[in-house]
Enzyme design. Structure first.
Site, PDB file in Angstrom:
ATOM      1  N   HIS A 292       8.560 -22.929  89.002  1.00  0.00           N
ATOM      2  CA  HIS A 292       9.122 -21.617  88.609  1.00  0.00           C
ATOM      3  C   HIS A 292      10.647 -21.679  89.172  1.00  0.00           C
ATOM      4  O   HIS A 292      10.830 -22.359  90.008  1.00  0.00           O
ATOM      5  CB  HIS A 292       8.363 -20.263  89.485  1.00  0.00           C
TER       6      HIS A 292
ATOM      7  N   ASP B 229       8.727 -24.782  93.743  1.00  0.00           N
ATOM      8  CA  ASP B 229       7.318 -24.821  93.709  1.00  0.00           C
ATOM      9  C   ASP B 229       7.130 -26.027  92.317  1.00  0.00           C
ATOM     10  O   ASP B 229       5.903 -26.336  92.159  1.00  0.00           O
ATOM     11  CB  ASP B 229       6.418 -23.766  93.335  1.00  0.00           C
TER      12      ASP B 229
ATOM     13  N   GLY C  45       1.406 -15.717  83.890  1.00  0.00           N
ATOM     14  CA  GLY C  45       0.157 -16.262  83.723  1.00  0.00           C
ATOM     15  C   GLY C  45      -0.348 -16.117  82.233  1.00  0.00           C
ATOM     16  O   GLY C  45      -1.273 -16.791  81.683  1.00  0.00           O
TER      17      GLY C  45
ATOM     18  N   SER D 267       5.364 -16.086  83.000  1.00  0.00           N
ATOM     19  CA  SER D 267       5.999 -15.613  84.207  1.00  0.00           C
ATOM     20  C   SER D 267       7.356 -16.198  84.213  1.00  0.00           C
ATOM     21  O   SER D 267       8.472 -15.379  84.941  1.00  0.00           O
ATOM     22  CB  SER D 267       5.216 -16.274  85.652  1.00  0.00           C
TER      23      SER D 267
ATOM     24  N   ASN E 237       1.462 -22.586  80.787  1.00  0.00           N
ATOM     25  CA  ASN E 237      -0.005 -22.058  81.336  1.00  0.00           C
ATOM     26  C   ASN E 237      -1.153 -22.451  80.470  1.00  0.00           C
ATOM     27  O   ASN E 237      -2.406 -22.898  80.891  1.00  0.00           O
ATOM     28  CB  ASN E 237      -0.062 -20.532  81.500  1.00  0.00           C
TER      29      ASN E 237
END
Length: 241
Positions: A214, A211, A90, A61, A120
């Protein structure tokens, strides 16, 4: 007595089967049951068939985000270099391995492939840092074999988690130390720009990563400027100072 022996034998058999299983990070896996993922895969297969891509961005992502918050930087810094975005939200190393074996990138003749991948694997809990690095090693081996003329810029996984003591921050750092060993200083280079996203006290700069994972537009601007000189050098494009 017989029952105990049978039970012990079963335990041994299960143990052998488990130990012989290939780690998930190096086993190709698809996500075709997710409609958006299937559509994006088909799109990337068509990109590959169309050709004309000199610069490939491969990842999850964070790479896909060049089409979102990163688009202004993409258009300004990378668009002139004939780029293609092969980032899927993802995705882990196992998903990229599947994509490489099913029509993506292989067949192109890019000058450079930039890889940002692995967060991930650990964030999902499916792989530890060593297994994640093994997955990356498998990806690089495929690219060296199937896209032999392309150089590879392997980026260090960006730091994540608010504090320096965050368990995932520590795992990312460990994976990066293993990623670094995959570079050969010739056709494969390793570059870690994670310091740009961390304050002196070790906390993540939430102004760039709201966050703690990201990037926003400001984060992508920093990413682009941090790698652009290396990208151009590896592509043999004149760097304007």
């Amino acid at each position: 007595m017989v029952g105990s022996i049978l039970k012990f034998s079963l335990i041994l058999m299960v143990g052998v089967n488990m130990s012989s299983q290939q780690p998930v990070a190096t086993t190709p896996v698809e996500r075709l049951n997710e409609d958006w993922w299937k559509q994006r895969h088909n799109h990337c297969v068509e990109l590959t068939k169309a050709g004309g891509i000199d610069l490939v961005f491969l990842g999850d992502s964070i790479t896909q985000g060049w089409e979102g918050g990163g688009k202004p930087s993409w258009d300004q810094d990378f668009a002139p270099l004939k780029p293609g975005n092969f980032g899927f939200s993802g995705d882990r190393t196992e998903h990229v391995l599947w994509r490489l074996g099913n029509g993506e990138i292989v067949g192109l003749e890019p000058k450079l492939i930039v890889i940002m991948l692995g967060t991930n694997n650990m964030g999902h809990g499916s792989s530890n840092p060593t297994q994640t690095a093994d997955g990356m090693k498998s990806i690089i081996q495929i690219l060296r074999t199937k896209v032999p003329n392309a150089k590879i810029l392997l980026l260090g996984i960006f730091p994540r988690g608010k504090e320096s003591t965050d368990s995932l921050r520590i795992q990312v750092a460990e994976a990066n130390s293993k990623y670094q060993l995959l570079a050969d200083g010739k056709s494969i280079e390793f570059l870690d720009i994670g310091k740009h996203f961390v304050r002196i006290d070790g906390t993540l700069r939430d102004r760039l990563m709201p966050d703690y994972l990201h990037l926003n537009q400001g984060g992508y601007e920093i990413w682009a400027k941090a790698i652009l000189p290396t990208v151009k050098r590896m592509m043999n494009v004149e760097v304007q100072l």
